[in-house]
Scaffold this motif. Structure first.
Motif, PDB file in Angstrom:
ATOM      1  N   THR A 199       0.833  -1.207   0.000  1.00 47.32           N
ATOM      2  CA  THR A 199       0.000   0.000   0.000  1.00 47.32           C
ATOM      3  C   THR A 199       0.868   1.257   0.000  1.00 47.32           C
ATOM      4  N   ASN A 200       1.910   1.256   0.831  1.00 48.91           N
ATOM      5  CA  ASN A 200       2.796   2.423   0.883  1.00 48.91           C
ATOM      6  C   ASN A 200       3.512   2.652  -0.438  1.00 48.91           C
ATOM      7  N   THR A 201       3.938   1.567  -1.076  1.00 49.89           N
ATOM      8  CA  THR A 201       4.669   1.740  -2.329  1.00 49.89           C
ATOM      9  C   THR A 201       3.710   2.157  -3.452  1.00 49.89           C
ATOM     10  N   TYR A 202       2.464   1.707  -3.385  1.00 54.11           N
ATOM     11  CA  TYR A 202       1.451   2.202  -4.337  1.00 54.11           C
ATOM     12  C   TYR A 202       1.290   3.709  -4.184  1.00 54.11           C
ATOM     13  N   ARG A 203       1.155   4.152  -2.935  1.00 51.26           N
ATOM     14  CA  ARG A 203       0.966   5.594  -2.697  1.00 51.26           C
ATOM     15  C   ARG A 203       2.145   6.376  -3.243  1.00 51.26           C
ATOM     16  N   LYS A 204       3.329   5.835  -3.025  1.00 49.49           N
ATOM     17  CA  LYS A 204       4.530   6.513  -3.479  1.00 49.49           C
ATOM     18  C   LYS A 204       4.549   6.603  -5.009  1.00 49.49           C
ATOM     19  N   LEU A 205       4.195   5.499  -5.649  1.00 47.72           N
ATOM     20  CA  LEU A 205       4.153   5.481  -7.113  1.00 47.72           C
ATOM     21  C   LEU A 205       3.167   6.512  -7.639  1.00 47.72           C
ATOM     22  N   PHE A 206       1.950   6.503  -7.086  1.00 53.95           N
ATOM     23  CA  PHE A 206       0.915   7.400  -7.593  1.00 53.95           C
ATOM     24  C   PHE A 206       1.229   8.853  -7.248  1.00 53.95           C
ATOM     25  N   ASP A 207       1.913   9.063  -6.131  1.00 48.80           N
ATOM     26  CA  ASP A 207       2.385  10.412  -5.813  1.00 48.80           C
ATOM     27  C   ASP A 207       3.374  10.890  -6.874  1.00 48.80           C
ATOM     28  N   THR A 208       4.304  10.020  -7.227  1.00 50.02           N
ATOM     29  CA  THR A 208       5.290  10.378  -8.249  1.00 50.02           C
ATOM     30  C   THR A 208       4.597  10.739  -9.558  1.00 50.02           C
ATOM     31  N   LEU A 209       3.513  10.044  -9.846  1.00 48.00           N
ATOM     32  CA  LEU A 209       2.785  10.304 -11.088  1.00 48.00           C
ATOM     33  C   LEU A 209       1.867  11.516 -10.990  1.00 48.00           C
ATOM     34  N   GLN A 210       1.737  12.096  -9.778  1.00 49.48           N
ATOM     35  CA  GLN A 210       0.886  13.280  -9.569  1.00 49.48           C
ATOM     36  C   GLN A 210      -0.558  13.040  -9.943  1.00 49.48           C
ATOM     37  N   LEU A 211      -1.006  11.812  -9.817  1.00 48.56           N
ATOM     38  CA  LEU A 211      -2.383  11.527 -10.228  1.00 48.56           C
ATOM     39  C   LEU A 211      -3.273  11.368  -9.007  1.00 48.56           C
ATOM     40  N   PRO A 212      -4.511  11.878  -9.074  1.00 43.71           N
ATOM     41  CA  PRO A 212      -5.436  11.784  -7.935  1.00 43.71           C
ATOM     42  C   PRO A 212      -6.022  10.378  -7.823  1.00 43.71           C
ATOM     43  N   ILE A 213      -5.239   9.487  -7.205  1.00 41.67           N
ATOM     44  CA  ILE A 213      -5.658   8.086  -7.078  1.00 41.67           C
ATOM     45  C   ILE A 213      -5.963   7.790  -5.618  1.00 41.67           C
TER      46      ILE A 213
END
Ligand code: ZN
Ligand code: ZN
Lengths: 545, 545
Positions: free
Chosen positions: B186-200
């Motif tokens: 879950t944490n690594t998903y958040r990090k990935l989506f943060d890097t992508l700047q996408l509202p996920i």
């Protein structure tokens, strides 16, 4: 930096003549990759690639991408499923239909699980076209899983039913234009195989099956290969052994019959696929003309297995330095030993981190199986074939602490060199650095001394200030040659210059000096190891002075 | 550095209501990716990924690999074909059989073209097992093409029949052990989506279909999404809109209904697959027990399309900076213009090479379509959405030469900033550098001024020495907020501190200063652009002072 105990590597021992998941174990790579926990069959001809083999594939793929991008090829991805009607149009559904895995969707539409994508590529060009001649030549490529319904899948990854492949497709106006692309790809193939240090030869091939006009196979010589070649002992001529080729048709020298594995192919296809599928281009004032196509393939998973066939020995894996799963293994102290009790393990972890900083980022593995003896772990490491091993054993309790450095040979490892921490880091940095350079050597001349066993005594006696090469001949033996300055000098008179392009040995490592070590029982010292290209060194007439 | 004219990018214009290869054009990403020459359908639900889209996927895959490796996951590869009998054993051949593409080999053996690999993974663990509890937890992953026989494939890459996916599988002893891995992923998903700047957003999901005990969907809010969520306007609560959710069950605030696209899922599976397929582990003194499994997926090709849905406008693509096909486009002078005639094109190529050296290696594209006007090429570039555009036009004939710098907005580009060569390189270096940092901002508090249109006048009037953020709300509009020092100060009294975690705007860019430019008609200047994580900024009560 990773810890060995965390690697998912299900090691097993296969009983002699065992059959694993309906698959007979028929070759070295199949047995070793399975026993060492790198690959696992799921059913006949299908394999799970486990993490250590996946790392090898990652590195191979990265090299291939780099080589292809460098010549201006553009990566893309075609779907695995190609409409069967395209294969009907080119006639291949009938020709090789029995080798195709087929799929029917819920609406009854038929697809082929593509073993190759000439149809798909021609259809794409047709869909977009007609292209302008200004858009050509075009070189597109992908790396993807391909499928072939082998009647009797065997030899593990050498002949599987699902396999990873590079496939590249050229679109051209004319044969001359296709030839230029063909040469570009040929050059990048050579560069790739040089980087891998593998004895891979370009062999003229009949192009009938693909319907083209020009075709080569790329063959890796290995005793276990199923293909048979005749190689000239003097020049670079290699031909398929379809008829008797006693004498080279290029230089009239004797030829030798060898086994080999096809790891790639290159074809000029002409208009067969573009004409059948309507892929056209238009030049000034002309009506649309079929695009002149070429295609190029490299078996990625097959190349992994083939490199094990070529470099591995009966009991152990060996890797091209560029694609070893990890380039360096550190074996830490045994739990409860003197070196362990003085905090050796913490020190080893720090050492590992420092070694990652000197050119081995992501490529250092720590053997943390503390409960096993160093000897037992060294045996397991030999089986895996890490190019460099650092052992932190008893001598780390000395003042200053000493570390044992080993580098892999075709069978076993070099005798250990004892180094202080600083010396070790310098040494590993040099090995790591040189492992990635010196590709230029392919164009250098070598001065061959002779193919003598590399006994410390002989080495020490040579006394050259030149370069020493560890080589490998076709039967897998390691041999050594020396490059020394041209002209007179110590032993210089006895050196025969040999153009490395016309030779029959492949250089694996280079030592830039060999000196007597101060340590007892350690007679020589490797000061430099480089990844050299595949040099084929002709039989020498020289002698060790 | 690549040249635009060499990129294989078949641009087309799709007539309104067109049907392409039996596929209706139903959404923005499908239309734009096809029209811009990034993706091409081969037949219903199957797509060729062309070079520019392939670059996006390469970058996405690299980010995903990085995130997974960082948490100790090990990459491997399972075959695409899984024996149908495994799917029989888990009951899924019957449950979802109609969605499975099936293959029968020449011997009549049946296989499934896997849409997911729970069966294959459990079978692998069973084949190796029983594992020791010491080998667990284990986290294995792959990125590979998956297959699903959608009844009516639609929305292009959002719902295709062959698609690229990350799938990861955890093997554990207990639910508690699985929960720990679940949190790590879950944490690594958040990090990935943060890097992508996408509202996920992570949304609790029923896990019935997979037979598990805990499950979340990862939903990207986009107007064109097929899923429906209720989002709290104050806190981070997001739920599936299955019933009426007028009021947040966490903070009692009002909720808002939004559309979304599922881009990932996470499941704790429990023993369903391991029990059915005999994947066991043994603890001390216990009999073999089924392994407790978890699984994790991200749709890679879907995420590409979803990011276009979220960021693109009706006529043009927009990209997260981290995965743009190229991060910077240079538009060279028009052939025959004054700037061309003074050797401008050679100079532009040198400039491109220099810009590659300041953090954009491999990411600079040169528009060499000299015969087209700069205006026409700027329009095409807008459509492609390159994050940075440098125009070498008339002002390069000034002394010293000046270059126009543009950065992408949700619609169109910023007004150009005129910079000398040295200024330009410094500026681009800063943008390139900041594009990869400041992820830490996710934990910072923001001070929100208000969601006003970012007109130069307003910006200039603010006069803060704080940070200005370009934001994007759910309807795709760009808005701007300002971070300023806490406490009193110029306008400080009117600032309401808002915890960025409880908010509803995502920050796209940060400007560290806004000043009046010396150039006429260019009222402001972006001094710094950073990739920020997905900040959700609550509706502000503040005003521009
Ligand atoms: Zn010859
Ligand atoms: Zn709430």
């Amino acid at each position: 930096m990773r810890y060995l105990s965390q690697i998912f590597q299900p090691v097993i021992t296969i009983p002699r003549d065992a059959i694993i998941k309906n698959t007979e174990i028929t070759c070295k790579s199949q047995k070793l990759l399975l026993e060492c926990g790198l690959v696992r069959p799921t059913s006949a001809g299908f394999f799970t690639i486990l993490p250590l083999a996946r790392r090898v594939l990652n590195k191979l793929e990265t090299l291939v991408h780099h080589c292809m991008e460098e010549i201006g090829a553009q990566r893309m991805s075609l779907p695995s499923l190609t409409a069967a009607k395209l294969w009907e149009k080119t006639g291949r559904l009938q020709d090789i239909g029995v080798e195709l895995l087929k799929v029917e969707d819920r609406h009854g539409k038929k697809y082929v699980l593509s073993p190759t994508h000439e149809e798909a590529m021609a259809d794409l060009l047709a869909d977009i076209g007609p292209l302008s001649y200004k858009q050509l030549p075009l070189l597109l490529y992908q790396i993807s899983n391909k499928f072939r319904d082998e009647p009797r899948p065997k030899h593990g990854l050498l002949r599987s039913r699902e396999f990873s492949m590079l496939d590249a497709y050229g679109a051209h106006t004319t044969h001359a234009c296709a030839s230029e692309t063909y040469d570009r790809v040929t050059n990048t193939y050579r560069k790739l195989f040089d980087t891998l240090q593998l004895p891979i030869h370009r062999v003229a091939a009949p192009s009938g099956a693909m319907g083209g006009t020009l075709s080569h196979e790329w063959q890796l010589t290995a005793d276990t290969g199923e293909d048979i070649l005749d190689m000239c002992l003097k020049c670079d001529r290699v031909v398929r052994a379809e008829t008797v080729n006693d004498v080279c048709d290029k230089c009239a020298s004797e030829m030798k019959r060898v086994n080999s594995i096809e790891v790639g192919h290159t074809f000029v296809l002409g208009e067969r696929y573009s004409a059948a599928l309507g892929a056209h281009y238009t030049a000034r004032e002309t009506t649309p003309t079929p695009i002149y196509m070429s295609c190029y393939g490299i078996g990625i998973t097959r190349l992994l297995a083939a490199s094990v066939e070529a470099l591995g020995n009966d009991k152990a894996l060996r890797w091209p330095d560029a694609i070893a799963p990890y380039r360096l293994l550190i074996i830490g102290p045994k739990e409860g030993s003197k070196e362990w009790s003085i905090g050796g393990w913490e020190e080893v972890q720090r050492l590992g981190q420092e070694l990652e900083q000197v050119g081995l980022a992501g490529d250092v593995l720590l053997d943390d199986k503390h409960t096993h003896t160093i000897g037992r772990r060294m045996k397991a490491a030999d089986r895996m074939g890490y190019p460099i091993i650092v052992v932190c054993g008893r001598s780390t309790t000395e003042n200053p602490p000493k570390y044992e450095l080993y580098t892999s040979k075709a069978v076993g490892y070099t005798a250990p060199i004892l180094l202080t921490r600083t010396e070790l880091i310098t040494e590993v940095a040099r090995i790591a650095r040189n492992g990635n350079i010196d590709i230029q050597l392919a164009s250098k001349r070598l001065y061959v001394l002779g193919f003598h066993g590399f006994s410390p005594t002989i080495s020490y006696r040579t006394g050259f200030r030149g370069f020493y090469y560890q080589c490998r001949n076709k039967s897998g033996m390691s041999n050594y040659v020396v490059e020394a300055p041209a002209g007179p000098g110590p032993g210089g008179a006895r050196i025969s210059p040999v153009n490395i392009e016309n030779a029959s040995y492949s250089v694996l490592k280079r030592y830039n000096d060999i000196v007597k070590s101060k340590e007892d029982k350690r007679e020589y010292r490797i000061l430099e190891t480089v990844v050299d290209p595949v040099h084929e060194l002709a039989g020498s007439t020289g002698e060790i002075p």
